[in-house]
Design a protein around this motif. Structure first.
Motif, PDB file in Angstrom:
ATOM      1  N   SER A 204      31.883  46.398  20.702  1.00 41.39           N
ATOM      2  CA  SER A 204      30.870  45.463  21.206  1.00 41.39           C
ATOM      3  C   SER A 204      31.260  44.804  22.526  1.00 41.39           C
ATOM      4  O   SER A 204      30.427  44.181  23.178  1.00 41.39           O
ATOM      5  N   ILE A 205      32.519  44.929  22.920  1.00 39.19           N
ATOM      6  CA  ILE A 205      32.977  44.287  24.161  1.00 39.19           C
ATOM      7  C   ILE A 205      32.619  45.163  25.353  1.00 39.19           C
ATOM      8  O   ILE A 205      33.020  46.336  25.412  1.00 39.19           O
ATOM      9  N   PRO A 206      31.874  44.632  26.329  1.00 35.47           N
ATOM     10  CA  PRO A 206      31.511  45.424  27.518  1.00 35.47           C
ATOM     11  C   PRO A 206      32.751  45.822  28.323  1.00 35.47           C
ATOM     12  O   PRO A 206      33.753  45.100  28.360  1.00 35.47           O
ATOM     13  N   ILE A 207      32.665  46.978  28.961  1.00 36.04           N
ATOM     14  CA  ILE A 207      33.747  47.461  29.819  1.00 36.04           C
ATOM     15  C   ILE A 207      33.183  47.822  31.182  1.00 36.04           C
ATOM     16  O   ILE A 207      32.141  48.490  31.284  1.00 36.04           O
ATOM     17  N   SER A 208      33.876  47.397  32.228  1.00 37.09           N
ATOM     18  CA  SER A 208      33.549  47.799  33.597  1.00 37.09           C
ATOM     19  C   SER A 208      34.784  48.432  34.223  1.00 37.09           C
ATOM     20  O   SER A 208      35.913  48.213  33.780  1.00 37.09           O
ATOM     21  N   SER A 209      34.562  49.230  35.255  1.00 34.98           N
ATOM     22  CA  SER A 209      35.679  49.777  36.031  1.00 34.98           C
ATOM     23  C   SER A 209      35.727  49.067  37.380  1.00 34.98           C
ATOM     24  O   SER A 209      34.682  48.722  37.944  1.00 34.98           O
ATOM     25  N   LEU A 210      36.934  48.840  37.880  1.00 39.98           N
ATOM     26  CA  LEU A 210      37.119  48.245  39.201  1.00 39.98           C
ATOM     27  C   LEU A 210      37.941  49.208  40.042  1.00 39.98           C
ATOM     28  O   LEU A 210      39.129  49.417  39.789  1.00 39.98           O
ATOM     29  N   ASN A 211      37.311  49.802  41.022  1.00 38.75           N
ATOM     30  CA  ASN A 211      37.991  50.713  41.938  1.00 38.75           C
ATOM     31  C   ASN A 211      38.461  49.913  43.155  1.00 38.75           C
ATOM     32  O   ASN A 211      37.660  49.467  43.962  1.00 38.75           O
ATOM     33  N   LEU A 212      39.786  49.737  43.257  1.00 38.94           N
ATOM     34  CA  LEU A 212      40.340  49.040  44.422  1.00 38.94           C
ATOM     35  C   LEU A 212      40.623  50.000  45.575  1.00 38.94           C
ATOM     36  O   LEU A 212      40.917  49.566  46.690  1.00 38.94           O
ATOM     37  N   GLY A 213      40.559  51.297  45.306  1.00 33.51           N
ATOM     38  CA  GLY A 213      40.776  52.264  46.372  1.00 33.51           C
ATOM     39  C   GLY A 213      42.243  52.441  46.706  1.00 33.51           C
ATOM     40  O   GLY A 213      43.136  52.218  45.888  1.00 33.51           O
ATOM     41  N   GLN A 214      42.491  52.834  47.945  1.00 24.98           N
ATOM     42  CA  GLN A 214      43.848  53.154  48.402  1.00 24.98           C
ATOM     43  C   GLN A 214      44.523  51.930  49.022  1.00 24.98           C
ATOM     44  O   GLN A 214      43.889  51.140  49.720  1.00 24.98           O
ATOM     45  N   TYR A 215      45.812  51.811  48.773  1.00 23.14           N
ATOM     46  CA  TYR A 215      46.586  50.755  49.420  1.00 23.14           C
ATOM     47  C   TYR A 215      46.594  51.019  50.921  1.00 23.14           C
ATOM     48  O   TYR A 215      46.884  52.129  51.368  1.00 23.14           O
ATOM     49  N   ARG A 216      46.254  50.018  51.714  1.00 19.77           N
ATOM     50  CA  ARG A 216      46.069  50.267  53.149  1.00 19.77           C
ATOM     51  C   ARG A 216      47.015  49.492  54.050  1.00 19.77           C
ATOM     52  O   ARG A 216      46.964  49.651  55.270  1.00 19.77           O
ATOM     53  N   GLU A 217      47.867  48.639  53.491  1.00 18.84           N
ATOM     54  CA  GLU A 217      48.871  47.958  54.312  1.00 18.84           C
ATOM     55  C   GLU A 217      50.083  48.869  54.404  1.00 18.84           C
ATOM     56  O   GLU A 217      50.969  48.845  53.556  1.00 18.84           O
ATOM     57  N   ARG A 218      50.121  49.719  55.400  1.00 21.43           N
ATOM     58  CA  ARG A 218      51.111  50.782  55.472  1.00 21.43           C
ATOM     59  C   ARG A 218      52.548  50.252  55.409  1.00 21.43           C
ATOM     60  O   ARG A 218      52.915  49.313  56.100  1.00 21.43           O
ATOM     61  N   CYS A 219      53.336  50.876  54.522  1.00 19.78           N
ATOM     62  CA  CYS A 219      54.766  50.546  54.400  1.00 19.78           C
ATOM     63  C   CYS A 219      55.542  51.735  54.951  1.00 19.78           C
ATOM     64  O   CYS A 219      55.813  52.699  54.231  1.00 19.78           O
ATOM     65  N   PHE A 220      55.881  51.693  56.225  1.00 18.84           N
ATOM     66  CA  PHE A 220      56.476  52.847  56.879  1.00 18.84           C
ATOM     67  C   PHE A 220      57.902  53.119  56.429  1.00 18.84           C
ATOM     68  O   PHE A 220      58.418  54.218  56.590  1.00 18.84           O
ATOM     69  N   SER A 221      58.557  52.117  55.861  1.00 15.55           N
ATOM     70  CA  SER A 221      59.930  52.308  55.390  1.00 15.55           C
ATOM     71  C   SER A 221      59.970  52.817  53.957  1.00 15.55           C
ATOM     72  O   SER A 221      61.036  53.096  53.424  1.00 15.55           O
TER      73      SER A 221
END
Length: 276
Positions: A204-221
């Motif tokens: 009975s509990i509603p479910i939603s999905s949350l798409n945050l997508g790709q991490y975009r703060e590049r960590c070059f190291s």
């Protein structure tokens, strides 16, 4: 009548004292003014408007010992506390289970209506397998759905989710790969999370999905292993909502500025979709 030499010396000394006193007063007045400015700046930067102004700028602001800069923080690391200015908010887990950290956060939608949420984040040894939207790994070993149910969605977590008004299954992707493909992968991970959670809660509990997508703060190291924390397994329980609250807005607000939780600003999307 001309003043005597002693009298001239006395007046000259008095004049020097007056000038010295005035100079000292002005010096303290400048210091007090700088302190007032510093106190105002510190307070301003701890507000949402101040944070936006600081993070939105590409410049580095330097005034004496004050340095404002944008830092990418591992959400699983110890909270980052700069010596110059305290962070906006250092989320701390309110409790732990065998396989998760659980955070209690709250936020408001654009109309000011309040929502509270419990964020269940799997500990760092439980992560999405890189490049997969189906499998999780534990310390580098792919694990089964039964292990996820037992070690991540254990009874304590289930008890907490049971009282939720709604469940939000979160999907993320780390910085590697094509942004379009990784956003799709994050969406599939959110759907897979919802499938795993649905068996642990009442129908009975509603479910939603949350798409945050790709991490975009590049960590070059970061190498591939160094980006694991960018794709956590995460479920959110919606606990309380004021009448008419827009869940997506309140949740985005609640997740913003929390050092140990994924920030919406660090990912490429924020797409909340009803599943059931």
């Amino acid at each position: 009548m001309p003043l005597g030499t002693d009298k001239l010396k006395e007046q000259f000394q008095k004049s020097k004292k007056v000038r010295r006193a005035w100079s000292t007063y002005k010096w303290f007045d400048r210091i007090r003014g700088w302190q007032d400015w510093y106190n105002w700046l510190s307070t301003f930067l701890q507000t949402k408007a101040g944070a936006a102004a600081a993070l939105g700028s590409t410049a580095v602001l330097t005034t004496a010992a004050v340095v404002v800069h944008n830092v990418v923080v591992d959400p699983y690391a110890e909270p980052y506390v700069p010596t110059e200015i305290a962070p906006l908010s250092a989320a701390e887990p309110m409790r732990q289970t065998k396989g998760t950290l659980i955070f209690e956060i709250e936020g408001r939608d654009k109309a000011g209506r309040r929502g509270t949420f419990d964020v269940v984040v799997a500990k760092k040894q439980f992560l999405w397998v890189r490049g997969s939207a189906e499998d999780l790994e534990r310390d580098g070993r792919v694990i089964s759905g039964a292990e996820i149910a037992g070690d991540v969605l254990d009874q304590e977590v289930r008890d907490g989710l049971a009282s939720a008004r709604e469940i939000v299954a979160v999907g993320t992707a780390s910085q590697e790969g094509n942004p379009v493909e990784e956003k799709k992968r994050a969406a599939r991970r959110a759907t897979r999370t919802a499938e795993l959670v649905s068996g642990a809660i009442d129908a009975s509990i509603p479910i939603s999905s949350l798409n945050l997508g790709q991490y975009r703060e590049r960590c070059f190291s970061c190498d591939a292993d160094g980006t694991n924390w960018q794709r956590p397994f995460m479920v959110i329980a919606v606990k309380e909502l004021e009448e008419g609250t827009v869940v997506a807005e309140a949740l985005a607000d609640a997740m913003t500025g929390k050092e140990r939780l994924p920030s919406p600003a660090s990912y490429s999307a924020f797409e909340l979709t009803k599943i059931r």
